[in-house]
Design a protein around this motif. Structure first.
Motif, mmCIF file in Angstrom:
data_model
loop_
_atom_site.group_PDB
_atom_site.id
_atom_site.type_symbol
_atom_site.label_atom_id
_atom_site.label_comp_id
_atom_site.label_asym_id
_atom_site.label_seq_id
_atom_site.Cartn_x
_atom_site.Cartn_y
_atom_site.Cartn_z
ATOM 1 N N GLU A 238 0.812 -1.216 0.000
ATOM 2 C CA GLU A 238 0.000 0.000 0.000
ATOM 3 C C GLU A 238 0.844 1.265 0.000
ATOM 4 N N GLN A 239 2.072 1.199 0.469
ATOM 5 C CA GLN A 239 2.825 2.439 0.657
ATOM 6 C C GLN A 239 4.258 2.295 0.128
ATOM 7 N N PRO A 240 4.464 2.505 -1.172
ATOM 8 C CA PRO A 240 5.820 2.420 -1.724
ATOM 9 C C PRO A 240 6.747 3.448 -1.126
ATOM 10 N N ALA A 241 6.225 4.553 -0.577
ATOM 11 C CA ALA A 241 7.092 5.592 -0.006
ATOM 12 C C ALA A 241 7.764 5.148 1.276
ATOM 13 N N ALA A 242 7.396 3.985 1.803
ATOM 14 C CA ALA A 242 8.047 3.501 3.028
ATOM 15 C C ALA A 242 9.522 3.242 2.802
ATOM 16 N N ALA A 243 9.914 3.034 1.542
ATOM 17 C CA ALA A 243 11.328 2.796 1.245
ATOM 18 C C ALA A 243 12.161 4.066 1.321
ATOM 19 N N LEU A 244 11.521 5.211 1.391
ATOM 20 C CA LEU A 244 12.243 6.481 1.379
ATOM 21 C C LEU A 244 12.734 6.833 2.770
ATOM 22 N N THR A 245 13.910 7.454 2.816
ATOM 23 C CA THR A 245 14.366 8.038 4.075
ATOM 24 C C THR A 245 13.552 9.297 4.345
ATOM 25 N N ASP A 246 13.671 9.791 5.563
ATOM 26 C CA ASP A 246 12.932 11.020 5.899
ATOM 27 C C ASP A 246 13.354 12.173 5.014
ATOM 28 N N ALA A 247 14.659 12.293 4.765
ATOM 29 C CA ALA A 247 15.154 13.387 3.919
ATOM 30 C C ALA A 247 14.610 13.250 2.503
ATOM 31 N N GLU A 248 14.610 12.000 1.981
ATOM 32 C CA GLU A 248 14.098 11.784 0.629
ATOM 33 C C GLU A 248 12.606 12.080 0.555
ATOM 34 N N LEU A 249 11.866 11.697 1.608
ATOM 35 C CA LEU A 249 10.431 11.953 1.611
ATOM 36 C C LEU A 249 10.143 13.450 1.624
ATOM 37 N N ARG A 250 10.931 14.216 2.402
ATOM 38 C CA ARG A 250 10.731 15.671 2.418
ATOM 39 C C ARG A 250 10.953 16.266 1.034
ATOM 40 N N LEU B 289 16.515 13.184 -5.223
ATOM 41 C CA LEU B 289 15.509 12.883 -6.239
ATOM 42 C C LEU B 289 15.916 11.684 -7.089
ATOM 43 N N THR B 290 17.211 11.556 -7.393
ATOM 44 C CA THR B 290 17.678 10.397 -8.159
ATOM 45 C C THR B 290 17.341 9.106 -7.427
ATOM 46 N N ARG B 291 17.594 9.091 -6.112
ATOM 47 C CA ARG B 291 17.286 7.883 -5.330
ATOM 48 C C ARG B 291 15.769 7.672 -5.221
ATOM 49 N N VAL B 292 15.011 8.768 -5.072
ATOM 50 C CA VAL B 292 13.553 8.652 -4.991
ATOM 51 C C VAL B 292 12.979 8.034 -6.255
ATOM 52 N N TYR B 293 13.422 8.519 -7.417
ATOM 53 C CA TYR B 293 12.924 7.977 -8.684
ATOM 54 C C TYR B 293 13.215 6.476 -8.784
ATOM 55 N N ARG B 294 14.418 6.088 -8.365
ATOM 56 C CA ARG B 294 14.780 4.677 -8.461
ATOM 57 C C ARG B 294 13.943 3.821 -7.519
ATOM 58 N N LYS B 295 13.760 4.294 -6.282
ATOM 59 C CA LYS B 295 13.007 3.504 -5.298
ATOM 60 C C LYS B 295 11.527 3.383 -5.674
ATOM 61 N N LEU B 296 10.969 4.456 -6.213
ATOM 62 C CA LEU B 296 9.530 4.451 -6.526
ATOM 63 C C LEU B 296 9.240 4.018 -7.953
ATOM 64 N N SER B 297 10.338 3.740 -8.742
ATOM 65 C CA SER B 297 10.180 3.300 -10.130
ATOM 66 C C SER B 297 9.373 4.289 -10.954
ATOM 67 N N VAL B 298 9.724 5.570 -10.832
ATOM 68 C CA VAL B 298 9.088 6.607 -11.645
ATOM 69 C C VAL B 298 10.171 7.326 -12.441
ATOM 70 N N GLN B 299 9.728 8.074 -13.456
ATOM 71 C CA GLN B 299 10.666 8.743 -14.346
ATOM 72 C C GLN B 299 10.711 10.249 -14.156
ATOM 73 N N ARG B 300 9.659 10.845 -13.629
ATOM 74 C CA ARG B 300 9.583 12.302 -13.542
ATOM 75 C C ARG B 300 8.800 12.696 -12.286
ATOM 76 N N ARG B 301 8.938 14.001 -11.898
ATOM 77 C CA ARG B 301 8.321 14.442 -10.648
ATOM 78 C C ARG B 301 6.800 14.470 -10.711
ATOM 79 N N THR B 302 6.239 14.551 -11.907
ATOM 80 C CA THR B 302 4.771 14.530 -12.012
ATOM 81 C C THR B 302 4.185 13.177 -11.637
ATOM 82 N N ASP B 303 5.034 12.108 -11.597
ATOM 83 C CA ASP B 303 4.570 10.785 -11.219
ATOM 84 C C ASP B 303 4.698 10.523 -9.726
#
Length: 931
Positions: free
Chosen positions: A863-875, A904-918
């Motif tokens: 349910e929550q792919p953002a759980a893989a993000l660190t706090d800094a990455e989530l901010r 942002l590079t790590r966020v895109y990789r963890k969430l499997s997205v290509q751009r910030r609109t996703d």
């Protein structure tokens, strides 16, 4: 320029002239405010009369000739082009009239001579219809008025038309003239109104062209009403500025230039003295202007003020009692001499002060005063400075204080002004504020400072490590507290508690302070002074460890404290109490809240201090890059040298972060930075020693590291600060003993640390379990390391989690459990990579080509792919999803643009997205504690 909207007035005058030409004279009075076109109308009428075969004799009244006998009559006859014999006759009459009567020596002229002059003027009509025009008749001398009255009484049977202009408020000197006027059957009073907007537009279009003229018309009317003189001046200025018809430089902004300035000055020069005085007073008062205040300022009654305001309004300078255009006010002000302007401001300041106006309002006028002997002025400026500081106008506050020093003659007030200036300067630059400490210490010795000012000075002296002077200040405070002074006793206990938390070695050299009992009794239900509560919470946390009540007390302080100079200290203390209580989520939330509050205010020192606190939180959560960036940003707000003894905290976090990231050369450069020796007598020295020990440990100098850790422990124990969440010196020293081959010593130290912590899970407890496991046989390690990892994951410290997982992986490997080792190692590597802990990554993955181990950490939550993000990455991801640019994100979070890009590079990789609109669908709707 051609007249506009004056056709009906010209027709009325020409009708009177036609009657005059037929033998029936008359009188006309043109009434209008200054510069509303009376003179222009007279000139245009004169031209028509001359064209019709009439004769015009004109004169203009002037204030400077008001006391010159027959000044107006002389002007009239000098322009008559008389025949030589008539000219000689009139000259004789003027000379005769100027001699006083023998029987009436007080009279300046002979009445019979004046009458003879009047008859001579009437005789001039024998040659044809005659117009006698007098502009500004209110400035006519009394003898000329008598002559004019003599003529007016006889015009009905003569071909003479008398045309006068005056302002709507005639003087008492004109009463006799008015009596004659109203008795004439052919008398006309012509009232000149200001130009309408349509009339102004016609003038503008004629001289500036279409469509610019019509576009500027509303702005022109707003600026000067319908005053023809001022409208023509604006036309000239805008034409000069290149806004003429057909010009490629034409614009829509109304220009006010030299012509407008000169027109305003002309208006004021021609106005009555009282009108001018009211205009100047309104210019000085600005938005404070009111009829009542104007009356008191100028010592005139309310009716007179109302009439003068009406006159200035009709004249186009005012609207609703204020200048229509800012340029007009500026012109009026600058036309005053500096001395006259300062005098007006001084009187206004006195009036406002007497009426109880706010210090900020009064101070605006005191700034325009070069000097004053009024004793209240310095007090007002000091109060205004305090208000400006509350409104975050630091520069203005300092200006108020500097001006107050100029006006101050009382030494005690002067000393307190210096104390406030030091506080204001501190908000911008602690180093600059330190320059006032010598003056303040002298004032303290002379008994000129209040206790709160000495207390503030004590903090500044300790900040810069000036211990002898600080001891003197503390003794002064202690002696100022008398037996019945309960408030003073409370303040003394607050100081003692604060010293026990921050400068314990300094406290030891002072008279004994009973602070322990207060710290031990702290609880959430205790309603005391917030400053008292903050330091008591920190003291209790450091001395006996944290509990729920202490955490609640710290949050209460933060909830009730708006960020100010006076609350900054307790806010920092409460934040550090949360950090030392291992409440990192709460500390992160409050440090973010306070930094956002500080960012919009003129307070670099506040920002630097709060950023240093947040760096502490960031490092303890394993966000190494953020911690380093926040300290660097903090040092841009407060230079390392200006940090004084407190430099140990930000410097420690920077060294710890750089060391954990493997940037050893940079860490070494920071350790070479000079620090005050006195720092090692403070709590900040403990942080510094721990960081330096970690650097030594990481670079292979275990013995040097052990020395720093043990020195840190010796001080912490002697200062009653033996709290693992402050500095875990035992587990650090245990790691050093392990490197030196002494596992028994290591185990004893870390077991002692666990005893102090108790059984409650926490970051410090998990860290201690990890180190204890490394002292045991490999078969005993997994159980403790799994528990440590669970506690560290719950605490949010990803660096310590990575270390615990790495140890667990190596333990499995040592036990031959290769599958578990690789699975756990994969998780450890992913956590270490996200933290930026390159040395740990290298130990976990010696061969970068081992792609199997390099698989990213998988998140089990569907349910929550953002759980893989660190706090800094989530901010960063949350702000990016909101549409903010990388630069805006960096500014909001006080990190560099490069760090944003890396996150942002790590966020895109963890969430499997290509751009910030996703990003938005992948992020939590509301996680305030993380974001």
């Amino acid at each position: 320029m051609a007249l506009v909207e004056r056709n009906s007035e010209l027709r009325a005058l020409m009708s009177l002239f036609a009657s005059c030409a037929r033998g029936t004279g008359g009188v006309a009075v043109i009434v209008g405010e200054t510069a509303t076109g009376k003179t222009a109308l007279l000139d245009a009428f004169g031209e028509l009369v001359t064209a019709a075969g009439g004769r015009v004799l004109s004169a203009t009244g002037s204030p400077v000739e008001r006391d010159v006998p027959l000044a107006i009559v002389r002007q009239l006859v000098q322009r008559a082009a008389l025949a030589p014999e008539v000219d000689a006759q009139v000259a004789g009459l003027l000379a005769q009239a100027a001699q006083p009567e023998p029987a009436r020596p007080a009279d300046p002229v002979r009445p019979r001579g004046v009458h003879a002059l009047g008859n001579a003027l009437l005789d001039l009509a024998d040659a044809g219809p005659l117009v006698l025009s007098v502009d500004d008749v209110q400035h006519t001398d009394s003898a000329s008025l008598d002559c004019l009255c003599h003529v007016i009484r006889r015009v009905r049977s003569a071909r003479v038309l008398v045309v006068l202009t005056e302002q709507p408020r005639p003087s008492a000197d004109l009463s006799s003239v008015h009596a004659e006027l109203f008795s004439q059957p052919h008398f006309r009073r012509i009232r000149l109104a200001p130009l309408s907007q349509h009339g102004v537009a016609r003038l503008l279009v004629k001289h500036l062209g279409e469509p610019l003229g019509r576009r500027l018309a509303p702005a022109c009317v707003a600026a000067v009403g319908g005053n023809p003189l001022l409208v023509r001046a604006l036309i000239e200025d805008n034409r000069t500025a290149g806004a003429g018809a057909g010009s490629s430089a034409a614009g829509d902004e109304l220009t006010t230039g030299d012509a407008f300035g000169q027109a305003v000055l002309t208006y004021l020069h021609r106005a009555d003295t009282l009108t001018l005085a009211v205009a100047r007073a309104i210019a000085v008062l600005g938005d404070l202007s009111s009829p009542a205040l104007l009356g008191r300022l100028l010592d005139i009654d309310a009716d007179t003020v109302a009439r003068e305001i009406h006159a200035l309004t009709e004249g186009g300078l005012l609207a609703a009692g204020r200048f229509r255009h800012a340029a007009t006010r500026s012109i009026v002000l600058h036309a005053l001499s500096p001395a006259a302007r300062a005098g007006l401001h001084r009187r206004v300041a006195q009036l406002l002060h007497d009426e109880g106006a706010s210090a900020m309002l009064v101070s605006q006028h005191l700034f325009a005063v070069e000097d004053t002997k009024d004793a209240w002025a310095a007090d007002v400026l000091r109060e205004a400075a305090e208000q400006q500081l509350d409104n975050d106008h630091v520069d203005t506050a300092i200006e108020c204080l500097d001006r107050a020093r100029q006006f101050c003659a009382d030494e005690r007030t002067l000393a307190e002004i210096t104390a406030v200036r030091a506080r204001a300067t501190w908000r911008v630059s602690p180093s600059a504020a330190a320059r006032h400490l010598g003056q303040l210490r002298t004032a303290m010795r002379q008994g000129l400072l209040c206790r709160s000012s000495v207390t503030a000075m004590l903090g500044d002296l300790l900040w810069f490590g000036r211990l002898d002077e600080a001891a003197e200040a503390f003794e002064w405070i202690r002696e100022s507290v008398h037996a019945a002074d309960n408030r003073g006793a409370d303040e003394l206990r607050i100081i003692g508690l604060w010293l026990s938390c921050t400068h314990p070695r300094f406290l030891a050299r002072l008279p004994r302070q009973d602070t322990t009992a207060v710290a031990e009794q702290m609880g959430p239900a205790v309603t005391i002074d917030p400053q008292f509560q903050a330091v008591a919470v920190l003291a209790a946390t450091l001395s006996r460890g944290a509990d729920e009540d202490l955490v609640t007390g710290a949050e209460q302080v933060l909830q009730l404290s708006r960020l100010t100079d006076r609350t900054l200290g307790r806010v920092k203390v409460a934040l550090m109490a949360l950090i030392y209580a291992d409440q990192l989520d709460k500390a992160a939330h409050w440090s973010n809240v306070l930094l956002r509050e500080a960012s919009g205010r003129q307070a670099p020192t506040w920002q630097g201090m709060l950023a240093a606190v947040r760096a502490t939180v960031s490092f303890r959560r394993g966000d190494l890059a953020a911690a380093a960036d926040e300290v660097t940003w903090s040092f841009h707000r407060i230079s390392p040298r200006a940090w004084g003894v407190a430099v140990g905290l930000p410097l420690a976090n920077l060294v710890l972060a750089l060391t954990a990231m493997g940037r050893y050369d940079e860490a070494a450069a920071q350790l070479r930075m000079p620090v005050p020796d006195v720092m090692f007598q403070t709590r900040f020295g403990l942080h510094y020693l721990q960081a330096r020990g970690q650097y030594f440990l990481a670079t292979g100098h275990a013995q040097a590291a052990l020395g720093d850790f043990l020195a840190c422990g010796e001080m912490a124990v002697s200062w009653n600060m033996d709290l693992p969440a402050l500095v875990p010196w035992r587990s650090d020293a245990a790691t050093a003993w392990l490197r030196l081959g002494k596992p028994e010593r290591a185990r004893k130290l870390v077991e002692d640390q666990l005893t102090k912590l108790g059984a409650e899970p926490s970051r410090s407890h998990g860290l201690s379990l990890r180190v204890l496991a490394t002292t045991l046989d490999p078969s005993e390690r997994p159980r403790l390391l799994i528990r440590a990892a669970e506690e560290l994951r719950a605490s949010g410290d990803r660096l310590e989690l990575a270390r615990a997982l790495a140890e667990l992986s190596w333990a499995h490997e040592a036990l031959g459990e290769h599958g578990r080792a690789r699975a756990t190692g994969r998780q450890a590597w992913a956590a270490a990579r996200d933290c930026g802990a390159q040395p740990l990554c290298a130990k976990l993955l010696p061969d970068p080509t081992d792609a199997d181990l390099a698989v990213p950490l998988q998140v089990t939550s569907d349910e929550q792919p953002a759980a893989a993000l660190t706090d800094a990455e989530l901010r960063v991801a949350t702000l990016a999803a909101q549409g903010k640019t990388n630069r805006q994100i960096a500014h909001t979070l006080y990190i560099t643009v490069s760090t944003v890009e890396q996150h942002l590079t790590r966020v895109y990789r963890k969430l499997s997205v290509q751009r910030r609109t996703d990003l938005a669908p992948c992020l939590p709707l509301n996680e305030p504690d993380r974001v």
